[in-house]
Design a protein around this motif. Structure first.
Motif, PDB file in Angstrom:
ATOM      1  N   PRO A   1     -48.927 -20.857-118.000  1.00  0.00           N
ATOM      2  CA  PRO A   1     -47.567 -20.311-117.928  1.00  0.00           C
ATOM      3  C   PRO A   1     -47.097 -19.774-119.272  1.00  0.00           C
ATOM      4  N   SER A   2     -46.331 -18.729-119.218  1.00  0.00           N
ATOM      5  CA  SER A   2     -45.699 -18.144-120.398  1.00  0.00           C
ATOM      6  C   SER A   2     -44.205 -18.065-120.147  1.00  0.00           C
ATOM      7  N   LEU A   3     -43.454 -18.183-121.217  1.00  0.00           N
ATOM      8  CA  LEU A   3     -42.001 -18.107-121.120  1.00  0.00           C
ATOM      9  C   LEU A   3     -41.491 -17.096-122.129  1.00  0.00           C
ATOM     10  N   LEU A   4     -40.714 -16.154-121.655  1.00  0.00           N
ATOM     11  CA  LEU A   4     -40.037 -15.191-122.519  1.00  0.00           C
ATOM     12  C   LEU A   4     -38.548 -15.331-122.262  1.00  0.00           C
ATOM     13  N   LEU A   5     -37.781 -15.595-123.304  1.00  0.00           N
ATOM     14  CA  LEU A   5     -36.328 -15.680-123.186  1.00  0.00           C
ATOM     15  C   LEU A   5     -35.759 -14.488-123.936  1.00  0.00           C
ATOM     16  N   ILE A   6     -35.097 -13.610-123.207  1.00  0.00           N
ATOM     17  CA  ILE A   6     -34.603 -12.347-123.750  1.00  0.00           C
ATOM     18  C   ILE A   6     -33.087 -12.362-123.706  1.00  0.00           C
ATOM     19  N   ASP A   7     -32.447 -11.997-124.816  1.00  0.00           N
ATOM     20  CA  ASP A   7     -30.984 -12.029-124.860  1.00  0.00           C
ATOM     21  C   ASP A   7     -30.385 -10.788-124.203  1.00  0.00           C
ATOM     22  N   ARG A   8     -29.061 -10.747-124.128  1.00  0.00           N
ATOM     23  CA  ARG A   8     -28.382  -9.651-123.426  1.00  0.00           C
ATOM     24  C   ARG A   8     -28.574  -8.298-124.099  1.00  0.00           C
TER      25      ARG A   8
ATOM     26  N   ALA B   1     -31.362 -25.935-124.686  1.00  0.00           N
ATOM     27  CA  ALA B   1     -30.660 -25.650-125.943  1.00  0.00           C
ATOM     28  C   ALA B   1     -30.745 -24.171-126.286  1.00  0.00           C
ATOM     29  N   ALA B   2     -31.897 -23.566-126.059  1.00  0.00           N
ATOM     30  CA  ALA B   2     -32.053 -22.140-126.350  1.00  0.00           C
ATOM     31  C   ALA B   2     -31.161 -21.300-125.443  1.00  0.00           C
ATOM     32  N   ILE B   3     -31.093 -21.659-124.172  1.00  0.00           N
ATOM     33  CA  ILE B   3     -30.232 -20.929-123.235  1.00  0.00           C
ATOM     34  C   ILE B   3     -28.761 -21.143-123.586  1.00  0.00           C
ATOM     35  N   ALA B   4     -28.386 -22.376-123.913  1.00  0.00           N
ATOM     36  CA  ALA B   4     -27.000 -22.664-124.292  1.00  0.00           C
ATOM     37  C   ALA B   4     -26.598 -21.874-125.535  1.00  0.00           C
ATOM     38  N   THR B   5     -27.517 -21.742-126.478  1.00  0.00           N
ATOM     39  CA  THR B   5     -27.242 -20.963-127.702  1.00  0.00           C
ATOM     40  C   THR B   5     -26.950 -19.518-127.343  1.00  0.00           C
ATOM     41  N   LEU B   6     -27.768 -18.950-126.467  1.00  0.00           N
ATOM     42  CA  LEU B   6     -27.560 -17.556-126.054  1.00  0.00           C
ATOM     43  C   LEU B   6     -26.229 -17.401-125.311  1.00  0.00           C
ATOM     44  N   CYS B   7     -25.910 -18.350-124.450  1.00  0.00           N
ATOM     45  CA  CYS B   7     -24.646 -18.280-123.701  1.00  0.00           C
ATOM     46  C   CYS B   7     -23.447 -18.380-124.636  1.00  0.00           C
ATOM     47  N   ALA B   8     -23.561 -19.200-125.664  1.00  0.00           N
ATOM     48  CA  ALA B   8     -22.460 -19.392-126.604  1.00  0.00           C
ATOM     49  C   ALA B   8     -22.224 -18.179-127.484  1.00  0.00           C
ATOM     50  N   GLU B   9     -23.240 -17.321-127.612  1.00  0.00           N
ATOM     51  CA  GLU B   9     -23.087 -16.134-128.447  1.00  0.00           C
ATOM     52  C   GLU B   9     -22.107 -15.142-127.838  1.00  0.00           C
ATOM     53  N   GLY B  10     -21.891 -15.241-126.555  1.00  0.00           N
ATOM     54  CA  GLY B  10     -20.936 -14.329-125.906  1.00  0.00           C
ATOM     55  C   GLY B  10     -21.448 -12.907-125.928  1.00  0.00           C
ATOM     56  N   GLY B  11     -20.527 -12.008-125.898  1.00  0.00           N
ATOM     57  CA  GLY B  11     -21.013 -10.628-125.935  1.00  0.00           C
ATOM     58  C   GLY B  11     -19.949  -9.703-125.534  1.00  0.00           C
TER      59      GLY B  11
END
Length: 81
Positions: free
Chosen positions: A45-52, A71-81
């Motif tokens: 398995p591979s995982l790629l987490l891409i921001d907005r 934690a990585a997903i929460a960090t991205l969500c907290a960045e807003g946009g």
């Protein structure tokens, strides 16, 4: 894995979520599928987490700890946009 083999695997393991299949490159000298090559993926398995913004923020091969991923997903969500 052929499409028929994949369908059997998904059925046997009762996987009901969508599963993407990478496009073959059509080059016998370069058997690595297009997306795997473009993203330098090593296998499954591979995982790629891409921001907005389309930036790759996490690239992992193998199992990823649930807390690390959360934690990585929460960090991205907290960045807003």
């Amino acid at each position: 894995m052929t499409p028929v083999s994949l369908q059997a695997f998904l059925h046997e393991y009762r996987i009901g979520f969508p599963v993407g299949v990478d496009a073959p490159r059509g080059d016998p000298l370069q058997p690595i599928p297009a997306t795997m090559l473009a993203c330098a993926m090593q296998g499954t398995p591979s995982l790629l987490l891409i921001d907005r913004n389309g930036q790759l923020r996490l690239h992992a091969f193998g199992a990823v700890d649930d807390l690390q991923l959360g934690a990585a997903i929460a960090t991205l969500c907290a960045e807003g946009g």
